[in-house]
Write a protein that holds these residues in place. Sequence first.
Motif, PDB file in Angstrom:
ATOM      1  N   GLU B 189       0.834  -1.019  -0.055  1.00  0.00           N
ATOM      2  CA  GLU B 189      -0.078  -0.047  -0.006  1.00  0.00           C
ATOM      3  C   GLU B 189       0.814   1.276   0.193  1.00  0.00           C
ATOM      4  O   GLU B 189       0.594   2.081  -0.643  1.00  0.00           O
ATOM      5  CB  GLU B 189      -0.911  -0.051   1.168  1.00  0.00           C
ATOM      6  N   HIS B 190       1.869   1.203   0.798  1.00  0.00           N
ATOM      7  CA  HIS B 190       2.912   2.365   0.757  1.00  0.00           C
ATOM      8  C   HIS B 190       3.723   2.491  -0.604  1.00  0.00           C
ATOM      9  O   HIS B 190       3.752   3.645  -1.053  1.00  0.00           O
ATOM     10  CB  HIS B 190       3.826   2.083   2.168  1.00  0.00           C
ATOM     11  N   GLN B 191       4.116   1.380  -1.121  1.00  0.00           N
ATOM     12  CA  GLN B 191       4.482   1.419  -2.509  1.00  0.00           C
ATOM     13  C   GLN B 191       3.710   2.025  -3.529  1.00  0.00           C
ATOM     14  O   GLN B 191       4.099   2.969  -4.217  1.00  0.00           O
ATOM     15  CB  GLN B 191       4.857   0.066  -2.929  1.00  0.00           C
ATOM     16  N   GLN B 192       2.525   1.642  -3.446  1.00  0.00           N
ATOM     17  CA  GLN B 192       1.509   2.199  -4.396  1.00  0.00           C
ATOM     18  C   GLN B 192       1.358   4.006  -4.286  1.00  0.00           C
ATOM     19  O   GLN B 192       1.287   4.668  -5.159  1.00  0.00           O
ATOM     20  CB  GLN B 192       0.181   1.611  -4.492  1.00  0.00           C
ATOM     21  N   SER B 193       1.157   4.266  -2.796  1.00  0.00           N
ATOM     22  CA  SER B 193       0.815   5.335  -2.646  1.00  0.00           C
ATOM     23  C   SER B 193       2.192   6.321  -3.121  1.00  0.00           C
ATOM     24  O   SER B 193       2.014   7.527  -3.660  1.00  0.00           O
ATOM     25  CB  SER B 193       0.748   5.945  -1.140  1.00  0.00           C
ATOM     26  N   VAL B 194       3.563   5.775  -2.740  1.00  0.00           N
ATOM     27  CA  VAL B 194       4.677   6.582  -3.409  1.00  0.00           C
ATOM     28  C   VAL B 194       4.718   6.576  -4.733  1.00  0.00           C
ATOM     29  O   VAL B 194       4.959   7.561  -5.308  1.00  0.00           O
ATOM     30  CB  VAL B 194       5.859   5.947  -2.565  1.00  0.00           C
ATOM     31  N   LEU B 195       4.629   5.428  -5.494  1.00  0.00           N
ATOM     32  CA  LEU B 195       4.699   5.271  -6.894  1.00  0.00           C
ATOM     33  C   LEU B 195       3.741   6.248  -7.502  1.00  0.00           C
ATOM     34  O   LEU B 195       3.872   6.807  -8.743  1.00  0.00           O
ATOM     35  CB  LEU B 195       4.614   3.971  -7.138  1.00  0.00           C
ATOM     36  N   GLU B 196       2.454   6.558  -7.169  1.00  0.00           N
ATOM     37  CA  GLU B 196       1.461   7.267  -7.526  1.00  0.00           C
ATOM     38  C   GLU B 196       1.898   8.825  -7.379  1.00  0.00           C
ATOM     39  O   GLU B 196       1.708   9.637  -8.555  1.00  0.00           O
ATOM     40  CB  GLU B 196       0.113   7.156  -6.773  1.00  0.00           C
ATOM     41  N   ARG B 197       2.667   9.354  -6.361  1.00  0.00           N
ATOM     42  CA  ARG B 197       2.897  10.537  -6.073  1.00  0.00           C
ATOM     43  C   ARG B 197       4.029  10.552  -7.226  1.00  0.00           C
ATOM     44  O   ARG B 197       4.225  11.692  -7.825  1.00  0.00           O
ATOM     45  CB  ARG B 197       3.582  10.821  -4.737  1.00  0.00           C
ATOM     46  N   VAL B 198       4.983   9.857  -7.386  1.00  0.00           N
ATOM     47  CA  VAL B 198       6.248  10.098  -8.168  1.00  0.00           C
ATOM     48  C   VAL B 198       5.663  10.012  -9.574  1.00  0.00           C
ATOM     49  O   VAL B 198       6.154  10.991 -10.469  1.00  0.00           O
ATOM     50  CB  VAL B 198       7.103   8.664  -8.155  1.00  0.00           C
ATOM     51  N   ARG B 199       4.620   9.210  -9.767  1.00  0.00           N
ATOM     52  CA  ARG B 199       4.149   9.002 -11.284  1.00  0.00           C
ATOM     53  C   ARG B 199       3.247  10.416 -11.423  1.00  0.00           C
ATOM     54  O   ARG B 199       3.422  10.955 -12.770  1.00  0.00           O
ATOM     55  CB  ARG B 199       3.142   8.126 -11.335  1.00  0.00           C
ATOM     56  N   ALA B 200       2.874  11.159 -10.519  1.00  0.00           N
ATOM     57  CA  ALA B 200       2.082  12.544 -10.938  1.00  0.00           C
ATOM     58  C   ALA B 200       2.925  13.424 -11.481  1.00  0.00           C
ATOM     59  O   ALA B 200       2.795  14.272 -12.211  1.00  0.00           O
ATOM     60  CB  ALA B 200       1.396  12.977  -9.506  1.00  0.00           C
ATOM     61  N   ARG B 201       4.529  13.416 -11.108  1.00  0.00           N
ATOM     62  CA  ARG B 201       5.084  14.502 -11.623  1.00  0.00           C
ATOM     63  C   ARG B 201       6.211  13.850 -12.721  1.00  0.00           C
ATOM     64  O   ARG B 201       6.997  14.514 -13.171  1.00  0.00           O
ATOM     65  CB  ARG B 201       6.132  14.904 -10.185  1.00  0.00           C
ATOM     66  N   ALA B 202       5.941  12.504 -12.945  1.00  0.00           N
ATOM     67  CA  ALA B 202       7.091  11.977 -14.000  1.00  0.00           C
ATOM     68  C   ALA B 202       6.737  12.491 -15.453  1.00  0.00           C
ATOM     69  O   ALA B 202       5.538  12.644 -15.617  1.00  0.00           O
ATOM     70  CB  ALA B 202       6.863  10.663 -13.654  1.00  0.00           C
ATOM     71  N   PRO B 203       7.697  12.366 -16.214  1.00  0.00           N
ATOM     72  CA  PRO B 203       7.390  12.485 -17.491  1.00  0.00           C
ATOM     73  C   PRO B 203       6.928  11.610 -18.354  1.00  0.00           C
ATOM     74  O   PRO B 203       6.671  10.402 -17.592  1.00  0.00           O
ATOM     75  CB  PRO B 203       8.906  12.838 -18.285  1.00  0.00           C
ATOM     76  N   ALA B 204       6.301  12.008 -19.506  1.00  0.00           N
ATOM     77  CA  ALA B 204       5.533  10.690 -20.246  1.00  0.00           C
ATOM     78  C   ALA B 204       6.171   9.571 -20.448  1.00  0.00           C
ATOM     79  O   ALA B 204       5.496   8.451 -20.426  1.00  0.00           O
ATOM     80  CB  ALA B 204       5.089  11.323 -21.613  1.00  0.00           C
ATOM     81  N   ALA B 205       7.578   9.601 -20.761  1.00  0.00           N
ATOM     82  CA  ALA B 205       8.292   8.565 -20.891  1.00  0.00           C
ATOM     83  C   ALA B 205       8.425   7.545 -20.025  1.00  0.00           C
ATOM     84  O   ALA B 205       8.660   6.349 -20.048  1.00  0.00           O
ATOM     85  CB  ALA B 205       9.634   8.944 -21.308  1.00  0.00           C
ATOM     86  N   ALA B 206       8.293   8.012 -18.568  1.00  0.00           N
ATOM     87  CA  ALA B 206       8.381   7.239 -17.626  1.00  0.00           C
ATOM     88  C   ALA B 206       7.191   6.474 -16.866  1.00  0.00           C
ATOM     89  O   ALA B 206       7.098   5.702 -16.181  1.00  0.00           O
ATOM     90  CB  ALA B 206       9.071   8.014 -16.364  1.00  0.00           C
ATOM     91  N   GLN B 207       6.039   7.100 -17.620  1.00  0.00           N
ATOM     92  CA  GLN B 207       4.674   6.623 -16.892  1.00  0.00           C
ATOM     93  C   GLN B 207       4.490   5.158 -17.223  1.00  0.00           C
ATOM     94  O   GLN B 207       4.037   4.482 -16.209  1.00  0.00           O
ATOM     95  CB  GLN B 207       3.486   7.266 -17.884  1.00  0.00           C
ATOM     96  N   ALA B 208       5.056   4.552 -18.332  1.00  0.00           N
ATOM     97  CA  ALA B 208       4.739   3.184 -18.505  1.00  0.00           C
ATOM     98  C   ALA B 208       5.316   2.045 -17.420  1.00  0.00           C
ATOM     99  O   ALA B 208       4.911   1.526 -16.939  1.00  0.00           O
ATOM    100  CB  ALA B 208       5.140   2.638 -20.041  1.00  0.00           C
ATOM    101  N   GLY B 209       6.501   2.706 -17.068  1.00  0.00           N
ATOM    102  CA  GLY B 209       7.491   2.037 -16.209  1.00  0.00           C
ATOM    103  C   GLY B 209       7.012   1.910 -14.949  1.00  0.00           C
ATOM    104  O   GLY B 209       6.867   1.228 -14.051  1.00  0.00           O
TER     105      GLY B 209
END
Lengths: 162, 304
Positions: B189-209
């Motif tokens: 659950e913690h992983q998903q919340s952190v990844l969601e946060r990171v993803r919100a600011r990540a560039p398009a090329a990193a979204q799939a990863g």
Amino acid sequence: MLYRAYVQPIYRYMLLRVGDPAQAEDLAAEVFLRVVDGMPRYQRRGLPFGAWLFRIARDRVTDHYRRAARRPTSRLDDTLPADDPGPHWSAETAETHEELYAAMRQLTDEQREVIQFRFIEEWSLETTARAMNKSVNAVKALQHRALNALHRKMKEANSGRR
Amino acid sequence: MSERKPNSERLSEALDNRRPADDDVRNELETARAVRRAARPELAEASVGRIHRRALARLRQNRRPQRFSGGLALRWAAALIIVALLIAAGTGTVAASSGSLPGEPLYPVKRFAEQAQLALTPASARPSLHLKFAEKRLDEIEKLAAAGLIRTEALDNLAAETEALLAETQSLPADKQAEIYSAIISLTEHQQSVLERVRARAPAAAQAGLAHAQEASAKGKKIALEAIQKIKSTPPGQLKKTSEPSLAAPSTPQAASTHEPPGKQHTPPGQVKTPPGQQSTPPGKQDTPAGQGHGNNSGSKGKP
């Protein structure tokens, strides 16, 4: 990790060799089981991983044909369910793909491999050289011969249809 | 007078439309283009997962005897290596590596020290150690993201650590498993919340990863939840170790797609593509600086 990098190239390698998607899947599975079994030996040898993997793949194909010559082929225990769609390809490209693969099956093993690695997997000359355990110059020469041979085979197939 | 380039080079340039095709490479070019245009058949995701599960099961089967025969020797060897490391480098290098991040020179030292620690830990305590390491992997992703970097190696490490954690937990007695599975649920659950946060600011090329990493984490949580339910619903006298590997090959965006047009192939960050020859950073999978996408990966670019 390595599995995910190589599973599709190994599957296509098998498909190019045996033509049948279900058999290609079984053979790809066998390759990875052999990899797992052979990992301790591999670590002591120093051959590039890709070269080692495709060497196993070549051996599996040889065994496959040897077995097929002795008795009718049988699938592994972990078979595809009846409703499995098998490999993904669209109807409109299937004809081209099958013609091409049929022409490629008439090449020598090395010619087929270099075409797969360079133009299907789109690996660099260096990566291809490592996978084939050859020098870059040898791969360049092989690529030249393979493309010309494939060109001739495709031309023959086209003129045969007319 | 300039020297004439070799055939292979002229062909590559013509394939990438960097120069018109010469007559003597025209046939080769036409054939190479036909190959690139043709469909690239791919194994269905279900088959990829099936083969992966079989390989994992075989791996576990192969490892089992080592615990009795060579396990002790391996641990002693690992202990000796650690002692040698400490003597050779002082505690400095290992200690200095503890704060290193994927892609940094000391990071392999940090991972090696962790592996050695795992080798010295009894099986019953390994899941707790994997939990700790999985938290570290998440922390590394956060730190990299704070520095404007999304590294595929870091995302892969997180998935691998969670996978190892789930695998080790299966070998515990069932009553201990419940405790670890609960911790895995919190962790994922913690992983998903952190990844969601990171993803919100990540560039398009990193979204799939990142999406792939979230998916792997969600799968881990689902497995843990199901395992707990199973343990709870089993009468106490019938509790036993689980034996089947349960974490299937994570679904890759690439495997789900059928075929990408030639010259437009693009390896989404987060996908594992270790190349032949064991290169650690496959082309097309380089670090993605924040705000930048991947370039178009065409021609002979050493894809895997």
